[in-house]
Design a protein around this motif. Structure first.
Motif, short mmCIF file in Angstrom:
data_model
loop_
_atom_site.label_atom_id
_atom_site.label_comp_id
_atom_site.label_asym_id
_atom_site.label_seq_id
_atom_site.Cartn_x
_atom_site.Cartn_y
_atom_site.Cartn_z
N LEU A 60 0.79 -1.20 -0.07
CA LEU A 60 0.01 -0.01 -0.04
C LEU A 60 0.97 1.27 0.04
O LEU A 60 2.14 1.22 0.62
CB LEU A 60 -0.99 -0.07 1.13
CG LEU A 60 -1.91 -0.86 1.25
CD1 LEU A 60 -2.48 -1.16 2.87
CD2 LEU A 60 -2.93 -1.19 0.17
N ASP A 61 0.34 2.36 -0.65
CA ASP A 61 1.06 3.47 -0.48
C ASP A 61 0.18 4.69 -0.15
O ASP A 61 -1.04 4.48 -0.01
CB ASP A 61 2.03 3.95 -1.69
CG ASP A 61 1.13 3.81 -2.97
OD1 ASP A 61 0.07 4.55 -2.91
OD2 ASP A 61 1.49 3.41 -3.85
N VAL A 77 -2.51 -4.52 11.04
CA VAL A 77 -2.89 -3.85 9.78
C VAL A 77 -3.08 -2.70 9.75
O VAL A 77 -2.81 -1.84 8.84
CB VAL A 77 -4.05 -5.05 9.16
CG1 VAL A 77 -4.32 -4.27 7.69
CG2 VAL A 77 -3.63 -6.34 9.23
N LEU A 78 -3.75 -2.01 10.78
CA LEU A 78 -4.12 -0.70 10.87
C LEU A 78 -2.94 0.21 11.03
O LEU A 78 -2.65 1.27 10.46
CB LEU A 78 -5.03 -0.41 12.05
CG LEU A 78 -5.72 0.99 12.10
CD1 LEU A 78 -6.66 0.99 11.05
CD2 LEU A 78 -6.61 0.83 13.56
N ARG A 79 -2.04 -0.01 11.75
CA ARG A 79 -0.59 0.42 11.97
C ARG A 79 0.29 0.39 10.46
O ARG A 79 0.65 1.51 10.12
CB ARG A 79 0.14 -0.35 13.04
CG ARG A 79 1.40 0.73 13.79
CD ARG A 79 2.01 -0.01 14.60
NE ARG A 79 0.97 -0.75 15.46
CZ ARG A 79 0.98 -2.04 15.91
NH1 ARG A 79 1.75 -2.84 15.29
NH2 ARG A 79 0.20 -2.56 16.83
N GLU A 80 0.17 -0.75 9.71
CA GLU A 80 0.71 -0.81 8.47
C GLU A 80 0.33 0.25 7.61
O GLU A 80 0.82 0.89 6.74
CB GLU A 80 0.41 -2.17 7.77
CG GLU A 80 1.24 -2.69 6.72
CD GLU A 80 0.90 -3.88 6.05
OE1 GLU A 80 0.87 -4.08 4.85
OE2 GLU A 80 0.41 -4.75 6.72
N VAL A 81 -1.28 0.44 7.76
CA VAL A 81 -1.63 1.15 6.66
C VAL A 81 -1.51 2.75 6.98
O VAL A 81 -1.10 3.58 6.09
CB VAL A 81 -3.41 1.19 6.59
CG1 VAL A 81 -4.11 2.30 5.90
CG2 VAL A 81 -3.95 -0.25 6.12
N GLU A 82 -1.48 3.06 8.51
CA GLU A 82 -1.16 4.46 9.09
C GLU A 82 0.28 4.83 8.42
O GLU A 82 0.51 6.01 8.23
CB GLU A 82 -1.34 4.35 10.59
CG GLU A 82 -2.71 4.62 11.00
CD GLU A 82 -2.96 4.35 12.30
OE1 GLU A 82 -4.21 4.33 12.94
OE2 GLU A 82 -1.82 3.96 13.24
N ALA A 86 -1.48 7.00 4.11
CA ALA A 86 -2.60 7.18 3.14
C ALA A 86 -4.11 7.50 4.18
O ALA A 86 -3.78 7.16 5.22
CB ALA A 86 -2.69 5.74 2.62
N GLU A 87 -5.01 8.28 3.45
CA GLU A 87 -6.04 8.56 4.26
C GLU A 87 -6.69 7.37 4.45
O GLU A 87 -6.79 6.19 3.56
CB GLU A 87 -6.99 9.26 3.43
CG GLU A 87 -8.13 9.77 4.20
CD GLU A 87 -9.29 10.75 3.31
OE1 GLU A 87 -10.30 10.94 3.70
OE2 GLU A 87 -8.66 11.10 2.12
N ILE A 88 -7.29 7.12 5.87
CA ILE A 88 -7.97 5.79 5.97
C ILE A 88 -9.84 5.87 5.90
O ILE A 88 -10.04 6.95 6.64
CB ILE A 88 -7.66 5.10 7.29
CG1 ILE A 88 -6.31 4.82 7.33
CG2 ILE A 88 -8.63 3.85 7.82
CD1 ILE A 88 -5.75 4.35 8.72
N ILE A 89 -10.36 5.13 5.11
CA ILE A 89 -11.79 5.16 5.01
C ILE A 89 -12.19 3.97 5.97
O ILE A 89 -11.98 2.92 5.35
CB ILE A 89 -12.28 4.76 3.58
CG1 ILE A 89 -11.35 5.83 2.66
CG2 ILE A 89 -13.65 5.14 3.68
CD1 ILE A 89 -11.96 7.33 2.70
#
Ligand code: SF4
Length: 281
Positions: A60-61, A77-82, A86-89
């Protein structure tokens, strides 16, 4: 041929909500990436992709917003996205969020958290993540852990049937009451699932054949199939109308149709249409 539809079936409000949230985000912001399929239904996944909602392309980027599906994710997973920026929906179903909060709360209070459900299911993996090292997933029929600590909390995958969950808790008490000093039971079952299962059960008791429509990877669709079989009806699980075999309908004059929580109305309508066509021929 009489075709009877279950009183309650198909997309649940949690899935409709997640699809609405993501659809609005895609309209406003352009393409978004969902962490895993939004629903366990390939046809819906394709329709959403046409609207700009893509499923999981790793790594993800930060170039596109990232959407969490109704099943939710664990903190890793949340941390990885944060970390991507990226904006989180967040489309996590509120009932799943509640389950995650209980898992964390119980783990923080020193309880070992038993999650009754499929360890490979994304919701269960996410909930286990919130319980950290205190979480253990146990599938129906699997043996209990060899040794249990004194403080045990039990929660369930939201889509399990109430009967199975209560049977699991009864087994836990029966087999391990000597080890457990404190037991906390948190009912994290989803009403939608119970209501759809009750409707499927009621209909399966009235007809010789049930068709259960839903994605092959959908846990709640599989559970619907099981409750229909438990009522003694012949039952088949199909994902699309073309999978329906004409020989299933031979010598049958009434059939029941139900659908999992991730099945769109259009898939059910297509199945009904195909049954009518086969019956006419
Ligand atoms: S089945 Fe229930 S818990 Fe699962 S997404 Fe739908 S409303 Fe939420």
């Amino acid at each position: 041929m009489e075709i009877l539809l279950a009183k309650d079936m198909g997309f649940c409000w949690g899935v409709r909500r997640a699809i609405d949230i993501m659809g609005r985000a895609a309209e406003e912001k352009g393409e978004i990436i969902s962490v895993g399929p939004i629903v366990h239904n390939p046809q819906v996944v394709q329709q959403l992709q046409d609207k700009g909602i893509w499923t999981d392309t790793r790594p993800l980027d930060s170039s596109r917003p990232v959407a969490i599906t109704a099943h939710g994710v664990g903190p890793d997973v949340l941390r990885e996205v944060e970390e991507t920026g990226a904006e989180i929906i967040d489309g996590t179903c509120p009932i799943v969020t509640r389950s995650q909060r209980w898992a964390r709360k119980m783990a923080d209070s020193g309880f070992t958290v038993l999650v009754f459900g499929d360890p490979e299911h994304r919701e269960v993996k996410g909930v286990l993540g919130w319980a950290g090292r205190s979480g253990i997933a146990i599938e129906d029929g699997q043996p209990l852990p060899e040794k249990l600590p004194s403080k045990v909390a039990v929660i369930s995958q939201t889509t399990q049937s109430p009967q199975r969950f209560s049977a699991f808790v009864a087994r836990l008490m029966h087999e391990r009451i000597g080890e457990i000093g404190e037991l906390r039971l948190i009912n994290t079952l989803c009403d939608v699932t119970s209501s759809q299962q009750a409707a499927a059960r009621e209909l399966a008791a009235e007809v010789p054949l049930m068709i259960v429509v839903g994605g092959k990877a959908s846990a709640n669709t599989r559970h619907l199939l099981e409750v229909c079989q438990e009522e003694g009806a012949a039952a088949y699980h199909i994902e699309t109308a073309d999978e329906l075999q004409p020989e299933w309908l031979r010598d049958v004059d009434r059939i029941g149709v139900t659908a999992g929580a991730s099945t769109p109305d259009s898939a059910v309508e297509a199945v009904v249409e195909r049954v009518r066509k086969i019956a006419r021929n």
